[in-house]
Scaffold this motif. Structure first.
Motif, PDB file in Angstrom:
ATOM      1  N   GLY A 146      11.948 -39.186   8.934  1.00 27.92           N
ATOM      2  CA  GLY A 146      12.996 -38.462   8.378  1.00 27.92           C
ATOM      3  C   GLY A 146      13.071 -36.933   8.768  1.00 27.92           C
ATOM      4  N   ASP A 147      12.251 -36.294   9.496  1.00 28.46           N
ATOM      5  CA  ASP A 147      12.556 -35.024   9.693  1.00 28.46           C
ATOM      6  C   ASP A 147      13.850 -34.371  10.170  1.00 28.46           C
ATOM      7  OD1 ASP A 147       9.524 -34.206   9.346  1.00 28.46           O
ATOM      8  OD2 ASP A 147       9.320 -35.533  11.106  1.00 28.46           O
ATOM      9  N   LYS A 164      11.632 -49.985   8.492  1.00 28.24           N
ATOM     10  CA  LYS A 164      10.374 -49.881   8.013  1.00 28.24           C
ATOM     11  C   LYS A 164      10.219 -49.351   6.470  1.00 28.24           C
ATOM     12  CE  LYS A 164       7.625 -49.553  12.348  1.00 28.24           C
ATOM     13  NZ  LYS A 164       6.685 -48.668  12.905  1.00 28.24           N
ATOM     14  N   LYS A 165      10.195 -50.123   5.679  1.00 31.06           N
ATOM     15  CA  LYS A 165      10.440 -49.763   4.218  1.00 31.06           C
ATOM     16  C   LYS A 165       9.479 -48.733   3.758  1.00 31.06           C
ATOM     17  CE  LYS A 165      10.336 -51.672  -0.601  1.00 31.06           C
ATOM     18  NZ  LYS A 165       9.444 -50.630  -1.030  1.00 31.06           N
ATOM     19  N   GLU A 166       8.190 -48.780   4.155  1.00 29.33           N
ATOM     20  CA  GLU A 166       7.310 -47.615   3.786  1.00 29.33           C
ATOM     21  C   GLU A 166       7.778 -46.108   4.334  1.00 29.33           C
ATOM     22  OE1 GLU A 166       5.384 -49.683   7.953  1.00 29.33           O
ATOM     23  OE2 GLU A 166       6.822 -50.405   5.854  1.00 29.33           O
ATOM     24  N   LEU A 167       8.490 -46.461   5.355  1.00 32.03           N
ATOM     25  CA  LEU A 167       8.983 -44.917   6.124  1.00 32.03           C
ATOM     26  C   LEU A 167      10.078 -44.442   5.086  1.00 32.03           C
ATOM     27  CD1 LEU A 167       8.821 -45.296   9.841  1.00 32.03           C
ATOM     28  CD2 LEU A 167       7.366 -44.261   8.224  1.00 32.03           C
ATOM     29  N   ILE A 168      10.907 -45.343   4.664  1.00 26.78           N
ATOM     30  CA  ILE A 168      12.092 -45.163   4.057  1.00 26.78           C
ATOM     31  C   ILE A 168      11.660 -44.659   2.223  1.00 26.78           C
ATOM     32  CG2 ILE A 168      14.011 -45.891   2.467  1.00 26.78           C
ATOM     33  CD1 ILE A 168      14.813 -45.276   5.679  1.00 26.78           C
ATOM     34  N   ASP A 169      10.576 -45.377   2.055  1.00 32.41           N
ATOM     35  CA  ASP A 169      10.129 -44.935   0.624  1.00 32.41           C
ATOM     36  C   ASP A 169       9.206 -43.622   0.895  1.00 32.41           C
ATOM     37  OD1 ASP A 169      10.725 -47.314  -0.327  1.00 32.41           O
ATOM     38  OD2 ASP A 169       8.669 -48.127  -0.368  1.00 32.41           O
ATOM     39  N   ASN A 170       8.672 -43.185   1.874  1.00 31.77           N
ATOM     40  CA  ASN A 170       8.061 -41.886   2.029  1.00 31.77           C
ATOM     41  C   ASN A 170       8.852 -40.775   2.384  1.00 31.77           C
ATOM     42  OD1 ASN A 170       5.838 -40.136   2.576  1.00 31.77           O
ATOM     43  ND2 ASN A 170       6.864 -39.944   4.484  1.00 31.77           N
ATOM     44  N   LEU A 171      10.269 -41.068   2.792  1.00 29.64           N
ATOM     45  CA  LEU A 171      11.288 -40.449   2.717  1.00 29.64           C
ATOM     46  C   LEU A 171      11.741 -39.841   1.616  1.00 29.64           C
ATOM     47  CD1 LEU A 171      13.086 -38.355   4.685  1.00 29.64           C
ATOM     48  CD2 LEU A 171      14.730 -40.306   4.882  1.00 29.64           C
ATOM     49  N   VAL A 172      12.038 -41.078   0.694  1.00 28.71           N
ATOM     50  CA  VAL A 172      12.639 -40.765  -0.619  1.00 28.71           C
ATOM     51  C   VAL A 172      11.592 -40.067  -1.321  1.00 28.71           C
ATOM     52  CG1 VAL A 172      12.878 -42.037  -2.850  1.00 28.71           C
ATOM     53  CG2 VAL A 172      13.878 -43.041  -0.624  1.00 28.71           C
ATOM     54  N   GLN A 173      10.166 -39.978  -1.196  1.00 31.19           N
ATOM     55  CA  GLN A 173       9.450 -39.214  -2.031  1.00 31.19           C
ATOM     56  C   GLN A 173       9.588 -37.754  -1.485  1.00 31.19           C
ATOM     57  OE1 GLN A 173       5.590 -40.923  -1.529  1.00 31.19           O
ATOM     58  NE2 GLN A 173       6.057 -42.950  -2.519  1.00 31.19           N
ATOM     59  N   PHE A 219      10.146 -35.272  16.134  1.00 29.68           N
ATOM     60  CA  PHE A 219      10.927 -33.690  15.929  1.00 29.68           C
ATOM     61  C   PHE A 219      10.195 -32.398  16.494  1.00 29.68           C
ATOM     62  CE2 PHE A 219      11.791 -30.651  12.479  1.00 29.68           C
ATOM     63  CZ  PHE A 219      12.987 -30.424  12.589  1.00 29.68           C
ATOM     64  N   TRP A 220       8.884 -32.651  16.163  1.00 28.04           N
ATOM     65  CA  TRP A 220       8.108 -31.477  16.576  1.00 28.04           C
ATOM     66  C   TRP A 220       7.675 -31.447  17.945  1.00 28.04           C
ATOM     67  CZ3 TRP A 220       8.521 -27.431  13.581  1.00 28.04           C
ATOM     68  CH2 TRP A 220       8.977 -27.742  12.191  1.00 28.04           C
ATOM     69  N   MET A 221       7.993 -32.433  18.969  1.00 25.68           N
ATOM     70  CA  MET A 221       7.813 -32.327  20.365  1.00 25.68           C
ATOM     71  C   MET A 221       8.746 -31.258  20.863  1.00 25.68           C
ATOM     72  SD  MET A 221       7.614 -36.310  21.886  1.00 25.68           S
ATOM     73  CE  MET A 221       7.203 -35.539  23.223  1.00 25.68           C
ATOM     74  N   HIS A 222       9.731 -30.799  20.196  1.00 31.09           N
ATOM     75  CA  HIS A 222      10.750 -29.782  20.929  1.00 31.09           C
ATOM     76  C   HIS A 222      10.901 -28.599  19.678  1.00 31.09           C
ATOM     77  CE1 HIS A 222      11.743 -33.443  22.465  1.00 31.09           C
ATOM     78  NE2 HIS A 222      11.903 -34.122  21.384  1.00 31.09           N
TER      79      HIS A 222
END
Length: 207
Positions: free
Chosen positions: A52-53, A74-83, A24-27
């Motif tokens: 999820g940016d 990856k469940k950990e990425l989805i869990d982090n996005l939920v938070q 996301f922040w490359m651009h």
């Protein structure tokens, strides 16, 4: 499949710590979203959403009448996005743990725009490409947009090795096989963004 319904308005993010899981922040995000041209009330799919940016920014753009689906294996990425989204407070984002190489958990003709950002070079498109793009074609509305961001096929000091990179011409070969037409390509510096439109009416297509 796990579906997590999440909430969110505006979250100003500093994603430098998220590293390789997000481009996301490359651009310039505004440049990207100007090209996406999201409208209020549209349905947006972030395919391989990572941190999820893009999903969060899209949820802000489409407003309360729109809907964002964010999928990642990856469940950990989805869990982090939920938070993150619960903390921010939107109600138009659904995060899903799902293997994007399999049947997508969405109805036919239900998505306005699908974004795939720096994901496809990690997959074997010779094996999985037909399923991926056929499924995206199934869930897109007639005239729906498919936007792909990928690393240019040239040597650089960071990013995937050259052997993993996919050129725009190679990408077109994979996508065209599933009834898409290229509408535009944008130079993003280290990456490129290629835009396709679904040419299917999806009549008689089933998941």
């Amino acid at each position: 499949m796990k579906i997590c319904r999440t909430q969110c308005p505006s979250e100003r993010r500093n994603s430098h710590h998220r590293g390789k899981e997000s481009s996301f922040w490359m651009h310039d995000p505004e440049l990207i979203f100007n090209e996406l041209d999201l409208k209020k009330g549209e349905v947006f799919l972030d395919f391989g959403c990572g941190t999820g940016d893009y999903s969060i920014h899209a949820a802000e753009k489409i407003g309360e009448t729109g809907l964002v689906y964010a999928i990642d294996i990856k469940k950990e990425l989805i869990d982090n996005l939920v938070q993150r989204t619960e903390k921010a407070g939107l109600e138009n984002l659904i995060a899903i743990v799902s293997d994007a190489r399999e049947q997508l958990p969405f109805e036919d003709k239900s998505i306005d725009l699908c974004l795939i950002s720096t994901v496809l070079h990690t997959m074997n498109l010779e094996d999985a490409g037909k399923t991926i793009f056929t499924e995206i074609g199934r869930v897109l509305k007639p005239g729906g947009r498919l936007i792909i961001i990928e690393c240019k096929k040239e040597d650089s000091k960071f990013g995937p090795p050259l052997s993993m990179r996919i050129s725009p011409d190679e990408m077109e070969e994979y996508v065209y096989a599933s009834d898409f037409e290229k509408s535009n390509i944008v130079d993003l510096g280290y990456n490129y963004m290629i835009k396709f439109v679904s040419m299917k009416d999806n009549s008689g297509v089933h998941g």
